[in-house]
Design a protein around this motif. Sequence first.
Motif, mmCIF file in Angstrom:
data_model
loop_
_atom_site.group_PDB
_atom_site.id
_atom_site.type_symbol
_atom_site.label_atom_id
_atom_site.label_comp_id
_atom_site.label_asym_id
_atom_site.label_seq_id
_atom_site.Cartn_x
_atom_site.Cartn_y
_atom_site.Cartn_z
ATOM 1 N N PRO A 7 34.610 31.047 3.208
ATOM 2 C CA PRO A 7 34.371 31.379 4.624
ATOM 3 C C PRO A 7 32.913 31.129 5.018
ATOM 4 O O PRO A 7 32.147 32.056 5.275
ATOM 5 N N PRO A 9 30.114 30.540 7.398
ATOM 6 C CA PRO A 9 29.970 30.732 8.846
ATOM 7 C C PRO A 9 29.266 29.552 9.515
ATOM 8 O O PRO A 9 28.451 28.867 8.898
ATOM 9 N N TYR A 24 28.616 20.680 9.976
ATOM 10 C CA TYR A 24 29.373 21.758 9.325
ATOM 11 C C TYR A 24 30.249 21.195 8.201
ATOM 12 O O TYR A 24 30.328 21.782 7.113
ATOM 13 N N GLU A 84 39.233 25.779 10.789
ATOM 14 C CA GLU A 84 39.266 27.176 11.226
ATOM 15 C C GLU A 84 40.340 27.948 10.471
ATOM 16 O O GLU A 84 40.147 29.109 10.095
ATOM 17 N N THR A 87 39.072 28.264 6.666
ATOM 18 C CA THR A 87 37.868 29.063 6.415
ATOM 19 C C THR A 87 37.858 30.391 7.157
ATOM 20 O O THR A 87 36.998 31.235 6.881
ATOM 21 N N GLN A 89 36.887 30.810 10.122
ATOM 22 C CA GLN A 89 35.652 30.825 10.898
ATOM 23 C C GLN A 89 35.883 30.098 12.221
ATOM 24 O O GLN A 89 36.593 29.093 12.270
#
Length: 339
Positions: A7, A9, A24, A84, A87, A89
Amino acid sequence: MANRLFPIPLCGGGSAEVESLPSYIHRLAYKHAASVGELLRFAVRQVERDDTYTGQVPVLPSYIHVHEILRHNKLAVGLIEMLEHMTLQGLEGTTVSLFNGPLTMSRGELKKAFRWCPECLGEMTMMGEEPYFKLVWQFRAVRACPIHRSPFLERCEFCHCDQTSYVKQRPLSYCQECGKPLFERRRELTARDFTTRWQDIGRDILELLADLGRYGHSSLPADGVFRSLDQLLDHYWRQDRDEEFYRLLDRDQLLSVIHNRSTLCLNAARRVAFGLGISLYDLISGNAAQTTETLDLRGFCPLPPSFMDASERLTRNHKAILLKLHALMNDHPEPLSLK
């Protein structure tokens, strides 16, 4: 099925300094000690077997260029929904969603490869933060760092690597080819290297990203620019001053937006907003006519003399202050209070 990726962020979420989607993905690959291709192929296999996944399964090309997922296109949406889910997030704001509906993108408005500010990466490293590449750095109209007003770099100054390699062996603040810090320059900057114009730092674009982070990316209607220009033309037409309105931009282009509901590119929208003295968000959201009572400079009250005084500029040695803070934190094992 539980998430199958760490996870990690998102950096800068909800602000003008939000991380870009390519950054990312590359940072996520480094955290998993895998190449970008291996990470994405693993994620696709997992969501294909997951009965609880309701999002799009992206069709992965052999190689994804940075600029190909800066826009909110089908591939980018599929990657965001998949990551998403994997993860847990939120990744909203990592792409330029306004190019899909409110605005159209003209050629060259986004950089094709990574671009970074060495001074920003250096401060992230010094403060113990995870280094990342900001979305605002990818706008070609932003010619210098909005924080440091220093020029960007697009390649390592030591080996000329552009950092787009799928193989991630080091954090994003270090060159993936030679290992040299990306926050170091081969020569020290001089006063001439720093920009002094607010246009070069893309102040209006920075404010737009901040507004989108504050109000949400779904707050922009697809016909927002049309509504703004239609109401403005009606206002100027009632005052028999429509010729003044046409000076904002090319007459045919403005009429095409108003009558045919065609879209403007980002640079054209910036010129209109600047000519009206309003923010980009107000123009794109359809609220241009509500931002001022008269839409006429002659109707504004004159500024008192005290408003014209230039405030004294207070200069600080940011590098020295950061070094002191860093040393202070190292001397105290327990977290210090904000004071």
